[in-house]
Design an enzyme around this catalytic site. Structure first.
Site, PDB file in Angstrom:
ATOM      1  N   ASN A  13       0.849  -1.189   0.000  1.00  0.00           N
ATOM      2  CA  ASN A  13       0.000   0.000   0.000  1.00  0.00           C
ATOM      3  C   ASN A  13       0.890   1.246   0.000  1.00  0.00           C
ATOM      4  O   ASN A  13       1.528   1.552   1.008  1.00  0.00           O
ATOM      5  CB  ASN A  13      -0.885  -0.020   1.253  1.00  0.00           C
ATOM      6  CG  ASN A  13      -1.874   1.123   1.297  1.00  0.00           C
ATOM      7  OD1 ASN A  13      -1.575   2.235   0.899  1.00  0.00           O
ATOM      8  ND2 ASN A  13      -3.068   0.841   1.799  1.00  0.00           N
ATOM      9  N   ASP A  74      -0.861  -5.329  11.131  1.00  0.00           N
ATOM     10  CA  ASP A  74      -2.182  -5.895  10.876  1.00  0.00           C
ATOM     11  C   ASP A  74      -3.187  -5.059  11.655  1.00  0.00           C
ATOM     12  O   ASP A  74      -2.871  -4.523  12.726  1.00  0.00           O
ATOM     13  CB  ASP A  74      -2.265  -7.359  11.291  1.00  0.00           C
ATOM     14  CG  ASP A  74      -3.454  -8.070  10.649  1.00  0.00           C
ATOM     15  OD1 ASP A  74      -3.931  -7.604   9.587  1.00  0.00           O
ATOM     16  OD2 ASP A  74      -3.912  -9.097  11.190  1.00  0.00           O
ATOM     17  N   LYS A 181      -9.663  13.815   5.191  1.00  0.00           N
ATOM     18  CA  LYS A 181      -9.229  15.146   5.620  1.00  0.00           C
ATOM     19  C   LYS A 181      -8.681  15.022   7.044  1.00  0.00           C
ATOM     20  O   LYS A 181      -9.398  15.225   8.020  1.00  0.00           O
ATOM     21  CB  LYS A 181     -10.399  16.129   5.586  1.00  0.00           C
ATOM     22  CG  LYS A 181     -10.949  16.360   4.186  1.00  0.00           C
ATOM     23  CD  LYS A 181     -12.120  17.342   4.216  1.00  0.00           C
ATOM     24  CE  LYS A 181     -12.674  17.583   2.813  1.00  0.00           C
ATOM     25  NZ  LYS A 181     -13.838  18.511   2.827  1.00  0.00           N
TER      26      LYS A 181
END
Length: 206
Positions: A13, A74, A181
């Site tokens: 990621n 995790d 945000k």
């Protein structure tokens, strides 16, 4: 020990990678498995977040260049009224075997909490981070974000993250809104765990 050891974050990621880089503030080099040409399939068979994070860290330590620090994590959701479910088994929550879609998870969660009133729908996201050092030392850090499960889902949808439309933080914001945000006064579960790990690395790196 090298003056500036390299850190490998066992994640695909890119958002997580950039988040950790920001916390490290240039303290040490950090790379992803892709940067090193590593492609390891880790079966997350652990019963806890700690076990799954350790499985990832150890799997990558076995194939990464010597001298690197491994970092793995995790995350799970623990709902108070459901005795900590679903924990690590979000995708297979319903029967422990069948993988569910985001919408199925949302529907299953709301159905399990049907009739549970506001004020009794408390929950927390928890992230566990493991640092696996070249000498075999393993350090664990965790972070939590308290909130509650809404009585109906919000329209927001983030593929792969079903609870971002259900989890209302203690600030009153949906998790999806908070992550879209960021609020500098609030650390998410992962950010809190990362901060602890980075603080430890600063001492290690002295």
């Amino acid at each position: 020990m090298p003056e500036s050891p390299e850190l490998l974050y066992a994640t695909g990621n890119p958002g997580k990678l950039e988040e950790v880089r920001a916390f490290l503030g240039g303290m040490m080099p950090i790379e992803s498995p892709k940067d090193r040409g590593l492609n390891v399939e880790v079966e997350e068979t652990g019963a806890t977040l700690e076990e799954n994070a350790l499985l990832k860290a150890r799997a990558y330590r076995a194939v990464a260049p010597a001298g690197m620090i491994m970092m793995a994590d995790d995350t799970g959701l623990e709902i108070d009224a459901l005795s900590g479910e679903p924990g690590v088994k979000v995708r297979r929550w319903r029967d422990g075997r069948t993988e569910m879609t985001d919408e199925q998870i949302i529907e299953h969660c709301l159905r399990r909490l049907q009739g549970v009133p506001g004020g009794k729908r408390g929950a927390q996201f928890r992230t566990v981070i493991v640092l696996a050092l070249p000498d075999g030392t393993e350090e664990l850090f965790d972070g939590t974000l308290r909130g509650e499960i809404a009585e109906q889902s919000a329209p927001v949808r983030v593929p792969g993250f079903p609870f971002r439309s259900l989890f209302v933080t203690e600030t009153g914001k949906l998790l999806g809104e908070l992550e879209e945000k960021p609020d500098s006064s609030v650390l998410t579960h992962r950010q809190a765990a990362v901060q602890k790990a980075v603080d430890w690395l600063r001492d290690y790196n002295k």
